[in-house]
Design a protein around this motif. Structure first.
Motif, PDB file in Angstrom:
ATOM      1  N   ALA A  31      -8.545  -2.619 106.248  1.00 24.64           N
ATOM      2  CA  ALA A  31      -7.115  -2.502 105.974  1.00 24.64           C
ATOM      3  C   ALA A  31      -6.704  -1.038 105.908  1.00 24.64           C
ATOM      4  N   VAL A  32      -5.423  -0.789 106.099  1.00 25.38           N
ATOM      5  CA  VAL A  32      -4.879   0.528 105.800  1.00 25.38           C
ATOM      6  C   VAL A  32      -5.072   0.783 104.301  1.00 25.38           C
ATOM      7  N   ALA A  33      -5.448   1.985 103.940  1.00 28.90           N
ATOM      8  CA  ALA A  33      -5.718   2.321 102.531  1.00 28.90           C
ATOM      9  C   ALA A  33      -4.395   2.506 101.782  1.00 28.90           C
ATOM     10  N   ILE A  34      -3.726   1.396 101.547  1.00 30.96           N
ATOM     11  CA  ILE A  34      -2.380   1.430 100.974  1.00 30.96           C
ATOM     12  C   ILE A  34      -2.390   2.049  99.584  1.00 30.96           C
ATOM     13  N   GLY A  35      -3.351   1.661  98.744  1.00 29.45           N
ATOM     14  CA  GLY A  35      -3.411   2.197  97.392  1.00 29.45           C
ATOM     15  C   GLY A  35      -3.595   3.708  97.384  1.00 29.45           C
ATOM     16  N   ALA A  36      -4.494   4.209  98.217  1.00 28.63           N
ATOM     17  CA  ALA A  36      -4.731   5.654  98.274  1.00 28.63           C
ATOM     18  C   ALA A  36      -3.502   6.395  98.778  1.00 28.63           C
ATOM     19  N   VAL A  73      -5.406   1.546  89.700  1.00 24.16           N
ATOM     20  CA  VAL A  73      -6.098   0.472  88.988  1.00 24.16           C
ATOM     21  C   VAL A  73      -5.871  -0.922  89.547  1.00 24.16           C
ATOM     22  N   CYS A  74      -4.870  -1.109  90.395  1.00 26.17           N
ATOM     23  CA  CYS A  74      -4.579  -2.461  90.873  1.00 26.17           C
ATOM     24  C   CYS A  74      -5.606  -2.910  91.918  1.00 26.17           C
ATOM     25  N   PRO A  75      -5.884  -4.202  91.959  1.00 27.41           N
ATOM     26  CA  PRO A  75      -6.831  -4.728  92.961  1.00 27.41           C
ATOM     27  C   PRO A  75      -6.177  -4.828  94.334  1.00 27.41           C
ATOM     28  N   THR A  76      -5.946  -3.672  94.953  1.00 29.90           N
ATOM     29  CA  THR A  76      -5.279  -3.646  96.253  1.00 29.90           C
ATOM     30  C   THR A  76      -6.054  -4.424  97.309  1.00 29.90           C
ATOM     31  N   ASP A  77      -7.377  -4.564  97.086  1.00 25.52           N
ATOM     32  CA  ASP A  77      -8.185  -5.288  98.073  1.00 25.52           C
ATOM     33  C   ASP A  77      -7.792  -6.750  98.165  1.00 25.52           C
ATOM     34  N   ILE A  78      -7.207  -7.303  97.093  1.00 21.81           N
ATOM     35  CA  ILE A  78      -6.796  -8.708  97.142  1.00 21.81           C
ATOM     36  C   ILE A  78      -5.274  -8.851  97.139  1.00 21.81           C
ATOM     37  N   LEU A  79      -4.546  -7.754  97.030  1.00 18.68           N
ATOM     38  CA  LEU A  79      -3.085  -7.796  97.074  1.00 18.68           C
ATOM     39  C   LEU A  79      -2.614  -7.240  98.419  1.00 18.68           C
TER      40      LEU A  79
END
Length: 462
Positions: A118-123, A98-104
Motif C-alpha cells: 500500500a501507499v504509506a498513508i500514515g507516514a 499510533v493508528c492501525p493504518t495497515d487495517i484501515l
C-alpha cells in the motif's frame, strides 16, 4: 498431565532496575518508525493513484481526504496537505503514529492488490501534520480561527483524544469549553497509555498544546466524576456537557494470587514508562508474563523486553486470529523477542511474598465454537505479571452516568446524545472500536450534535 517450565533460579522474585546499560535502554525507547524525509515523502506520494471515490477515505473513521492531501505532498504544498488532514482530524499527528493504518486506510489501498504494498498513508500523514504543527509553534499563530463568541459554555469530562477533538470543534464555533481531567496532564491514552517508542519527544504534550492553541479551552486537572465533578451540577452550570471519560477501570483476572507483589495492571506499567525521566531506574522482572491479547499486552510486553527482561511471554486464551492486537502488532512483539503462547487461561498466580510462577489451564473450542477450559495445566515461571485483559468504566462512576448498556454509555448514533438531555458522550466510554481515530470522530460528532441541539431543542437551555 501438568507441565512445568523450569529454570535454575532461587525461589525469590528477581525484579530490578538497570538490567541493561542506560544507553541501551535509551536506544530501545527511541522512535520505532522514524519519519520520512521530504524526498522520501515526494517519492511515496507519487505512488498514489489519486482515486476518485477512494476506498482509503471510506476506511478512515474521520473521513480524511487521503488522495487530496497526498496530492498536496506530491506538488510540494505541505501546508495545504496538513490542513486538509487537520480539518477532518485535529489529532492527525498522533493518529499517523499510533493508528492501525495497515487495517484501515492502507488496508483499503488499491496499490496493495497490484503491488502487494500500500501507499504509506500514515507516514505521509505524519509529514504533513508535523509541518503544520511546526509552523504554528514557530509563529505562535494557530491555523484555525474561532468564530465570534457565542456566549455558550460547554463542559467536557476527560482530556483524551475524544474530549480534545470535541473541544477544538466547539472552540472553533465560538463556544467556551472547560475540560475536567482526572490526571495531572491532558492527553489521555496518548499521554499515558501508548508505548513510549510510538510517541516520543513529548509529542503527546505538543499535540495537546497545538489543539489548545485555538483558544477558548481551559483544562481543569485532578478532577473526575465523583471526585470534584458532579454531572448534575455540570449540566446546571453549562449549556451542554460531554462525557469523554474513556475506560479507566481495569478488569481483574479473578484468580488466586492476583494480589501478590509485582502483579501489575499493564496500563499502569505503560504509564510509568511514559512518565519516567530515566527508564534505566524502572524495575522489571527477569521473567515477565503478560496475560491478554490486545495492543496493550503487546506494548507492555515489548517494553518489558526493552527494559532488559530476559524472558517475556504473552499468554492468550485463544488463537492469534482472535487476538484484538493487529497482525502487525503481533509481529512487532515477536520480532522484539517476545514469546507468544496461545490457548491457555490463567488459573493461579503462585508464590510467597511475590510471584514465583503462573499456572495455566489449556483451552480449546467445542463443536459450537465456545471456549472450553481443559483439565491439563502447565506453569510458567515469572517474577512479574502484567494484566492486560481489558478495561471498563471505573466502578464508582457507573452510578453517576446516564443509561448504560454492556458497560458503555448509550448514545444516539448520530448526535452522540445520552439519555440525559444536553449530555453527550464520546470515545471509549461508548460502544464502538477503541481506536484513537474513532475517538476523534466521536468527539467531532458530539460537537456537531451539540451545535444541532443548540439550534433546536437546546435553545435557551443551560
Amino acid at each position: 498431565m501438568n507441565e512445568t517450565i523450569i529454570c535454575d533460579r532461587a525461589d525469590v522474585p528477581d525484579v530490578a532496575a538497570g538490567r541493561l546499560p542506560p544507553e541501551r535502554i535509551a536506544a530501545g525507547f527511541c522512535e520505532a518508525h522514524p519519519p520520512l524525509s521530504l524526498d522520501q515523502a515526494a517519492i511515496e506520494a507519487a505512488r498514489c493513484y489519486f482515486c476518485h471515490d477512494a476506498p482509503c477515505v471510506t476506511a478512515c473513521p474521520t473521513g480524511i481526504d487521503v488522495p487530496g492531501f497526498i496530492r498536496g505532498i506530491a506538488t510540494g504544498n505541505l501546508t495545504g496537505a496538513g490542513m486538509r488532514i487537520l480539518r477532518a482530524n485535529i489529532m492527525g499527528g498522533s493518529c499517523a503514529r499510533v493508528c492501525p493504518t495497515d487495517i484501515l486506510c492502507e488496508g483499503a489501498c488499491v496499490r496493495t492488490a497490484q503491488q502487494g504494498q500500500a501507499v504509506a498513508i500514515g507516514a505521509l500523514q505524519r509529514v504533513a501534520t508535523d509541518h503544520v504543527m511546526a509552523r504554528a509553534a514557530a509563529s505562535g499563530v494557530h491555523p484555525f480561527a474561532r468564530a465570534a463568541a457565542s456566549g455558550r459554555r460547554v463542559a467536557i469530562v476527560g482530556a483524551g483524544p475524544a474530549g480534545l477533538a470535541c473541544a477544538h470543534a466547539l472552540a472553533r464555533a465560538g463556544h467556551e469549553v472547560a475540560i475536567f481531567e482526572a490526571r495531572g496532564k491532558p492527553g489521555g491514552l496518548n499521554e499515558y497509555g501508548i508505548a513510549a517508542y510510538k510517541l516520543v519527544d513529548e509529542f503527546a504534550a505538543r499535540e495537546v498544546a497545538f489543539v489548545l492553541g485555538i483558544g477558548g479551552i481551559t483544562i481543569v486537572p485532578g478532577r473526575r466524576l465523583g471526585r470534584g465533578v458532579d454531572l448534575v451540577a455540570l449540566r446546571r452550570d453549562h449549556d451542554a456537557v460531554v462525557l469523554a471519560i474513556g475506560q479507566a477501570g481495569v478488569k481483574a483476572l479473578g484468580i488466586a494470587g492476583e494480589e501478590r507483589v509485582h502483579v501489575l495492571d499493564a496500563v499502569d506499567f505503560i504509564a510509568a514508562l511514559r512518565q519516567s525521566g530515566d527508564r534505566s531506574r524502572l524495575a522489571v522482572g527477569r521473567r515477565v508474563v503478560v496475560i491478554g491479547g490486545g495492543n496493550t499486552a503487546i506494548d507492555a510486553a515489548t517494553q518489558a523486553k526493552r527494559l532488559g527482561a530476559e524472558v517475556v511471554t504473552i499468554v492468550y486464551r485463544r488463537g492469534r486470529g482472535e487476538m484484538s492486537a493487529t497482525p502487525a502488532e503481533q509481529e512487532w512483539a515477536l520480532t522484539n523477542g517476545v514469546a507468544l503462547r496461545l490457548w491457555a487461561m490463567p488459573v493461579e498466580i503462585e508464590g510467597g511474598d511475590g510471584v514465583r510462577a503462573v499456572r495455566f489451564a489449556r483451552t480449546s473450542l467445542d463443536a459450537a465454537g465456545r471456549l472450553v477450559i481443559g483439565a491439563e495445566e502447565f506453569s510458567i515461571e515469572a517474577d512479574m505479571v502484567l494484566k492486560a485483559v481489558g478495561q471498563t468504566l471505573q466502578a464508582d462512576e457507573a452510578d453517576l452516568l446516564p443509561a448504560l448498556s454492556g458497560g458503555r454509555i448509550v448514545v444516539d448514533g448520530i448526535s452522540r446524545e445520552t439519555s440525559m438531555p444536553g449530555v453527550f458522550a464520546a470515545g471509549d466510554c461508548i460502544a464502538g472500536v477503541d481506536l484513537t481515530v474513532q475517538a476523534v470522530e466521536d468527539g467531532k460528532r458530539a460537537a456537531a450534535g451539540i451545535e444541532a441541539w443548540f439550534g433546536g431543542a437546546g435553545s435557551g437551555h443551560g
